[in-house]
Design a protein around this motif. Structure first.
Motif, PDB file in Angstrom:
ATOM      1  N   UNK A  12       0.840  -1.185   0.000  1.00 14.54           N
ATOM      2  CA  UNK A  12       0.000   0.000   0.000  1.00 14.54           C
ATOM      3  C   UNK A  12       0.881   1.242   0.000  1.00 14.54           C
ATOM      4  N   UNK A  13       0.822   2.063  -1.052  1.00 13.10           N
ATOM      5  CA  UNK A  13       1.713   3.217  -1.113  1.00 13.10           C
ATOM      6  C   UNK A  13       1.277   4.376  -0.223  1.00 13.10           C
ATOM      7  N   UNK A  14       0.015   4.395   0.186  1.00 15.19           N
ATOM      8  CA  UNK A  14      -0.475   5.550   0.940  1.00 15.19           C
ATOM      9  C   UNK A  14      -1.022   5.143   2.302  1.00 15.19           C
ATOM     10  N   UNK A  15      -0.418   4.154   2.935  1.00 12.18           N
ATOM     11  CA  UNK A  15      -0.916   3.649   4.202  1.00 12.18           C
ATOM     12  C   UNK A  15      -0.350   4.453   5.372  1.00 12.18           C
ATOM     13  N   UNK A  16      -1.222   4.759   6.325  1.00 12.87           N
ATOM     14  CA  UNK A  16      -0.807   5.432   7.552  1.00 12.87           C
ATOM     15  C   UNK A  16      -0.495   4.428   8.653  1.00 12.87           C
ATOM     16  N   UNK A  17      -0.807   3.167   8.431  1.00 14.41           N
ATOM     17  CA  UNK A  17      -0.649   2.148   9.466  1.00 14.41           C
ATOM     18  C   UNK A  17       0.797   1.995   9.953  1.00 14.41           C
ATOM     19  N   UNK A  36      -3.492  -1.260  17.760  1.00 11.36           N
ATOM     20  CA  UNK A  36      -4.504  -0.621  16.923  1.00 11.36           C
ATOM     21  C   UNK A  36      -3.994  -0.380  15.510  1.00 11.36           C
ATOM     22  N   UNK A  37      -2.748   0.073  15.379  1.00 13.39           N
ATOM     23  CA  UNK A  37      -2.153   0.264  14.057  1.00 13.39           C
ATOM     24  C   UNK A  37      -1.984  -1.050  13.314  1.00 13.39           C
ATOM     25  N   UNK A  38      -1.660  -2.121  14.038  1.00 18.92           N
ATOM     26  CA  UNK A  38      -1.514  -3.435  13.412  1.00 18.92           C
ATOM     27  C   UNK A  38      -2.849  -3.940  12.879  1.00 18.92           C
ATOM     28  N   UNK A  39      -3.916  -3.774  13.660  1.00 18.45           N
ATOM     29  CA  UNK A  39      -5.246  -4.163  13.198  1.00 18.45           C
ATOM     30  C   UNK A  39      -5.634  -3.332  11.982  1.00 18.45           C
ATOM     31  N   UNK A  40      -5.321  -2.045  12.002  1.00 19.77           N
ATOM     32  CA  UNK A  40      -5.612  -1.166  10.878  1.00 19.77           C
ATOM     33  C   UNK A  40      -4.879  -1.634   9.618  1.00 19.77           C
ATOM     34  N   UNK A  41      -3.614  -2.031   9.765  1.00 21.80           N
ATOM     35  CA  UNK A  41      -2.844  -2.471   8.604  1.00 21.80           C
ATOM     36  C   UNK A  41      -3.355  -3.796   8.052  1.00 21.80           C
ATOM     37  N   UNK A  42      -3.727  -4.719   8.933  1.00 25.22           N
ATOM     38  CA  UNK A  42      -4.194  -6.023   8.478  1.00 25.22           C
ATOM     39  C   UNK A  42      -5.535  -5.909   7.763  1.00 25.22           C
ATOM     40  N   UNK A  43      -6.395  -5.042   8.237  1.00 20.96           N
ATOM     41  CA  UNK A  43      -7.735  -4.915   7.651  1.00 20.96           C
ATOM     42  C   UNK A  43      -7.835  -3.801   6.630  1.00 20.96           C
ATOM     43  N   UNK A  44      -6.735  -3.185   6.272  1.00 19.40           N
ATOM     44  CA  UNK A  44      -6.765  -2.025   5.376  1.00 19.40           C
ATOM     45  C   UNK A  44      -7.368  -2.346   4.010  1.00 19.40           C
ATOM     46  N   UNK A  45      -7.090  -3.511   3.469  1.00 23.36           N
ATOM     47  CA  UNK A  45      -7.609  -3.862   2.152  1.00 23.36           C
ATOM     48  C   UNK A  45      -8.923  -4.626   2.234  1.00 23.36           C
ATOM     49  N   UNK A  46      -9.561  -4.607   3.385  1.00 18.73           N
ATOM     50  CA  UNK A  46     -10.834  -5.301   3.556  1.00 18.73           C
ATOM     51  C   UNK A  46     -12.011  -4.345   3.591  1.00 18.73           C
ATOM     52  N   UNK A  47     -11.768  -3.081   3.323  1.00 15.67           N
ATOM     53  CA  UNK A  47     -12.861  -2.104   3.372  1.00 15.67           C
ATOM     54  C   UNK A  47     -12.599  -0.977   2.389  1.00 15.67           C
ATOM     55  N   UNK A  48     -13.631  -0.231   2.103  1.00 13.40           N
ATOM     56  CA  UNK A  48     -13.512   0.916   1.205  1.00 13.40           C
ATOM     57  C   UNK A  48     -13.255   0.513  -0.240  1.00 13.40           C
ATOM     58  N   UNK A  54     -10.600  -0.503  -1.632  1.00 14.34           N
ATOM     59  CA  UNK A  54      -9.584  -1.539  -1.829  1.00 14.34           C
ATOM     60  C   UNK A  54     -10.091  -2.938  -1.506  1.00 14.34           C
ATOM     61  N   UNK A  55     -11.392  -3.143  -1.292  1.00 12.33           N
ATOM     62  CA  UNK A  55     -11.919  -4.450  -0.932  1.00 12.33           C
ATOM     63  C   UNK A  55     -11.657  -5.431  -2.067  1.00 12.33           C
TER      64      UNK A  55
END
Length: 173
Positions: free
Chosen positions: A121-126, A157-169, A171-172
């Motif tokens: 992910x090039x634009x991830x804040x995680x 919290x950041x780890x959960x955000x990174x793992x689920x980042x492509x599961x919503x919005x 990028x699903x």
């Protein structure tokens, strides 16, 4: 018959590693095509850790002899050698089951391993959140243990955000 042979009935020379990104035969060559018959695969991964065995075990023995077998350093060096032996043995055994990789060929070219490595992910804040949480956790050892707890919660919290980042919005998948 191994599980891999049951799932893959092709001859061993045609099998490829699951995530192998070697170029196709369309105008480019693969590692197997350029390997002379007398060349034994290097299994470079196992060789790197075998060098750790050759270094840490003698250093541990010399250190133990010179220090009067001081328990922490002597055992530490010898355990490092043992851990290198475990990793090297695992990589050697696993490498025997796989096709030769381009890095096993001493005459290989750099472009033989070219290709897509993965999806990032090039634009991830995680990663920034995880790094901030880790910084807070380590700062907590100097300031106060309560800050370590806050840092662990932020990092998780950041780890959960990174793992689920492509599961919503958008990028699903």
């Amino acid at each position: 018959m191994t599980q891999q042979q049951r799932h893959d009935e092709r001859p061993p020379s045609e099998r490829r590693r699951r995530n192998d990104r070697r170029p196709s035969e369309e105008g480019r060559h693969t590692a197997e095509q350029d390997v002379p018959e007398h060349v034994v695969p290097l299994r470079f991964e196992a060789t790197v850790f075998a060098a750790g065995i050759a270094f840490f075990v003698p250093v541990g023995l010399i250190y133990g002899w010179l220090s009067g077998w001081e328990p922490v350093g002597s055992v530490g060096f010898l355990m490092l050698g043992a851990m290198c032996a475990l990793v090297s043995a695992y990589l050697w055994i696993t490498g025997r089951r796989l096709d030769p990789l381009p890095e096993d060929n001493p005459t290989a070219e750099i472009e033989e391993r070219a290709g897509e490595v993965g999806t990032f992910s090039p634009h991830s804040w995680a990663p920034l959140v995880i790094g901030g949480g880790a910084a807070l956790a380590f700062l907590g050892t100097a300031v106060g243990w309560w800050l370590t707890g806050i840092g662990v919660v932020v990092a998780l919290g950041g780890l959960v955000f990174q793992v689920t980042e492509f599961s919503r919005g958008q990028h699903v998948h």
